[in-house]
Motif scaffolding. Structure first.
Motif, PDB file in Angstrom:
ATOM      1  N   SER A   1       0.832  -1.197   0.000  1.00 57.45           N
ATOM      2  CA  SER A   1       0.000   0.000   0.000  1.00 57.45           C
ATOM      3  C   SER A   1       0.872   1.255   0.000  1.00 57.45           C
ATOM      4  O   SER A   1       2.098   1.176   0.019  1.00 57.45           O
ATOM      5  N   ASN A   2       0.213   2.409  -0.025  1.00 56.54           N
ATOM      6  CA  ASN A   2       0.954   3.678  -0.087  1.00 56.54           C
ATOM      7  C   ASN A   2       1.103   4.333   1.285  1.00 56.54           C
ATOM      8  O   ASN A   2       0.933   5.531   1.434  1.00 56.54           O
ATOM      9  N   ILE A   3       1.391   3.514   2.301  1.00 56.24           N
ATOM     10  CA  ILE A   3       1.621   4.068   3.636  1.00 56.24           C
ATOM     11  C   ILE A   3       3.113   4.005   3.948  1.00 56.24           C
ATOM     12  O   ILE A   3       3.870   3.307   3.263  1.00 56.24           O
ATOM     13  N   ASN A   4       3.512   4.729   4.981  1.00 60.22           N
ATOM     14  CA  ASN A   4       4.935   4.819   5.328  1.00 60.22           C
ATOM     15  C   ASN A   4       5.355   3.626   6.199  1.00 60.22           C
ATOM     16  O   ASN A   4       5.788   3.785   7.339  1.00 60.22           O
ATOM     17  N   PHE A   5       5.221   2.415   5.624  1.00 57.81           N
ATOM     18  CA  PHE A   5       5.449   1.167   6.372  1.00 57.81           C
ATOM     19  C   PHE A   5       6.940   0.844   6.430  1.00 57.81           C
ATOM     20  O   PHE A   5       7.613   0.807   5.410  1.00 57.81           O
ATOM     21  N   ILE A   6       7.445   0.617   7.647  1.00 58.13           N
ATOM     22  CA  ILE A   6       8.875   0.334   7.769  1.00 58.13           C
ATOM     23  C   ILE A   6       9.165  -1.122   8.134  1.00 58.13           C
ATOM     24  O   ILE A   6      10.311  -1.507   8.308  1.00 58.13           O
ATOM     25  N   GLY A   7       8.118  -1.949   8.261  1.00 54.95           N
ATOM     26  CA  GLY A   7       8.341  -3.372   8.527  1.00 54.95           C
ATOM     27  C   GLY A   7       7.892  -3.807   9.905  1.00 54.95           C
ATOM     28  O   GLY A   7       7.156  -3.096  10.581  1.00 54.95           O
ATOM     29  N   ASN A   8       8.349  -4.987  10.301  1.00 55.66           N
ATOM     30  CA  ASN A   8       7.960  -5.547  11.596  1.00 55.66           C
ATOM     31  C   ASN A   8       8.701  -4.894  12.753  1.00 55.66           C
ATOM     32  O   ASN A   8       9.870  -4.510  12.618  1.00 55.66           O
ATOM     33  N   ILE A   9       8.026  -4.821  13.883  1.00 49.20           N
ATOM     34  CA  ILE A   9       8.608  -4.306  15.122  1.00 49.20           C
ATOM     35  C   ILE A   9       8.429  -5.404  16.166  1.00 49.20           C
ATOM     36  O   ILE A   9       7.336  -5.936  16.337  1.00 49.20           O
ATOM     37  N   GLU A  10       9.503  -5.755  16.847  1.00 47.97           N
ATOM     38  CA  GLU A  10       9.396  -6.785  17.891  1.00 47.97           C
ATOM     39  C   GLU A  10       8.887  -6.173  19.204  1.00 47.97           C
ATOM     40  O   GLU A  10       9.042  -4.978  19.444  1.00 47.97           O
ATOM     41  N   GLY A  11       8.330  -7.052  20.046  1.00 49.14           N
ATOM     42  CA  GLY A  11       7.809  -6.607  21.327  1.00 49.14           C
ATOM     43  C   GLY A  11       8.812  -5.807  22.139  1.00 49.14           C
ATOM     44  O   GLY A  11       8.457  -4.823  22.788  1.00 49.14           O
ATOM     45  N   LYS A  12      10.080  -6.218  22.092  1.00 47.49           N
ATOM     46  CA  LYS A  12      11.084  -5.526  22.905  1.00 47.49           C
ATOM     47  C   LYS A  12      11.316  -4.087  22.432  1.00 47.49           C
ATOM     48  O   LYS A  12      11.842  -3.268  23.178  1.00 47.49           O
ATOM     49  N   ASP A  13      10.916  -3.798  21.178  1.00 49.56           N
ATOM     50  CA  ASP A  13      11.120  -2.454  20.639  1.00 49.56           C
ATOM     51  C   ASP A  13       9.876  -1.576  20.718  1.00 49.56           C
ATOM     52  O   ASP A  13       9.869  -0.454  20.228  1.00 49.56           O
ATOM     53  N   LEU A  14       8.839  -2.100  21.358  1.00 52.38           N
ATOM     54  CA  LEU A  14       7.580  -1.359  21.457  1.00 52.38           C
ATOM     55  C   LEU A  14       7.794  -0.022  22.147  1.00 52.38           C
ATOM     56  O   LEU A  14       7.155   0.970  21.815  1.00 52.38           O
TER      57      LEU A  14
END
Lengths: 336, 336
Positions: free
Chosen positions: B200-213
């Motif tokens: 899609s055309n959103i500013n998606f940067i990928g997966n984020i792990e729980g520890k980085d929340l």
């Protein structure tokens, strides 16, 4: 009893692994077999001035990297320190295996090499959590991403045996991680699991909310591997955030630095209570052998403690206890 | 602009709600309509010595309890402080509604009464999280338990508009909560969502792990309502555990008490940074009107701050911003 250790597994391997192994030999008198790069291991043992005969090396030629896809790498690298170590465990027929390496690869290789205990369909990773009361055992924290309710029931039986034999609990209480306490809460999966658990012969006390995970409301907390992994890692993240804030605040002024200095032993005890490395590694429940998984970031202290836990699990014959609870487990008919 | 408040919602309602409303009127000059038990509200306003005309009462006769089943109670209790309040919001055609009551009931009643914004299939609850850097926005934390990937994409568009208009972010980055950073990680649901977001055309940067929340790695964290609720509540639990340990340690000896006294303003700032009540309530994204949900345990300060957030959302016309991003959202064809 021999404890087999993947010398090449972990973010700081093989250095911290060797350091932890040497410390464990001194402290617990265990016999250790290290799998991995012989030259590097020999060099590190020499550097630690270890010259005894309690540590032997079983040379291996391949390493599974921390972020390699699990199944593929296990299939391709049959001579990895993980696979060779697990094969040794199987041949020995006793002892334990420990790795702080690629978790998915350890789960996959252990399942393939050792097989599963009768009555178990999927292995699960358990972790000992600090709480406001006693420690709790949480399972699964990442082995089984697409769990079925029956898998969770099997975890309950194994966690019960583990808690009694290793954590010295008398009649451990079992809760299901959910978004509310009522039986009607949560996804279809969680509701089905709730029904299954309540119809079985386990000491099920109902749903446990996320906020009570560390309140010590029950001895065993069940969840699927996705949710468990998120919960575990979020906990790490929150702790890191609070420690970050503490550090900033306690070094803000001369006065705060003095006060923090006076509190240094108290602060140390707080961190120790929250420190996963104090509790050793995470047992992989359900495989036909004793396998302990370490955090990738394991320090030498964490490795040492994991070896202590491995020794205890072997001495207490934890898998025999699990076989017993599994054989007595009442699986409600619609799921049988 | 009128802010309509469910005076009967929350564990400590109506007392803390009235207290928070009176404080908000003084501090922010807002006009407030309280829905609820007229006699009790009048008594509490008198007790707070409030005699102005900025607060009016709209009497209601029913209350939806904190743990009543959401859909059933909304259907049965048409004269509840929640439903009547939302109807008032709809009639007014502007302003906002706030409740610290039964979250499920607020979500359900808001959806039924106000309807959804065009391009939205399910509403989602967003929450502002403290991080080591700036605040982040996490959505959904509990409205949508059986989410589809498309719902998550719609949350992304709305959270983007919300972050820009209310949190003053310029080009917010968007991450997906998962158990690893690679696109191949997680459940089928999460993998499908990953694909949809990246196409899609959103500013998606990928997966984020729980520890980085809480590490501030991205401005918006997406997840389904089950996982989001667990993550949020686990965070509360960890914070409570650490504060419990701090309290025990810092009151252990005379010396530690003196040192803790010297650090009291630092400790206060740490708690303040972690305190959900500082950030006000949680916006319900996707309904056709401004609705803010408060924590059941909301203090009067949390209520006051939620009213401030409600006022800001109205002034900044946040739903117009969401309509705009939703209309421009590229929905990959297989999902359209």
């Amino acid at each position: 009893m021999k404890i087999i250790i993947d010398a090449m597994g972990g973010d700081h391997a093989p250095e911290v692994v060797i350091e932890g192994a040497v410390a464990a030999v001194k402290e617990y008198g265990v016999d250790i077999i290290l799998t991995g790069d012989e030259t590097r291991i020999k060099g590190l043992l020499a550097r630690k001035h270890y010259t005894g005969d309690k540590i032997t090396i079983h040379p291996t030629t391949e390493i599974i990297g921390m972020s390699e896809p699990a199944a593929v790498s296990v299939r391709k690298k049959r001579h990895s320190s993980i696979s060779v170590g697990l094969n040794l465990l199987k041949e020995n027929g006793q002892g334990a295996f420990f790795s702080a390496g690629n978790t998915g690869a350890v789960v996959c290789a252990a399942t393939l090499t050792l097989g599963l205990l009768p009555g178990v369909e999927r292995p699960g990773i358990a972790i000992v959590c600090p709480t406001l009361k006693e420690v709790s055992l949480m399972v699964d924290v990442g082995a089984n991403i697409d769990a079925k309710p029956l898998h969770i029931l099997q975890y309950a039986a194994m966690a019960d045996a583990y808690s009694r034999s290793v954590l010295n609990k008398v009649k451990p209480t079992i809760g299901l991680l959910n978004i509310g306490e009522e039986a009607t809460k949560g996804t279809d999966f969680v509701k089905e699991t709730y029904n299954l658990l309540s119809q079985s012969n386990i000491n099920f006390i109902g749903n446990i909310e996320g906020k009570d995970l560390f309140a010590g409301k029950c001895d065993i907390i069940l969840c699927d591997g996705f949710v468990g992994n998120i919960a575990l890692k979020v906990s790490e993240g929150v702790a890191a955030l609070i420690y970050g804030l503490i550090k900033t605040e306690f070094t803000a002024t001369f006065m705060s630095m003095v006060a923090a200095f006076l509190l240094r032993s108290n602060l140390k005890r707080i961190r120790k209570a929250m420190d996963y490395s104090e509790y050793g590694g995470a047992p992989l429940l359900g495989v036909n052998g004793i396998v302990i998984i370490g955090h990738g970031r394991s320090s030498s202290k964490a490795i040492k403690n994991a070896i202590r836990v491995a020794k205890e699990e072997v001495e207490r014959n934890v898998n025999a206890g699990m076989l017993d609870t599994l054989s007595k487990l009442k699986v409600p008919s619609q799921q049988a």
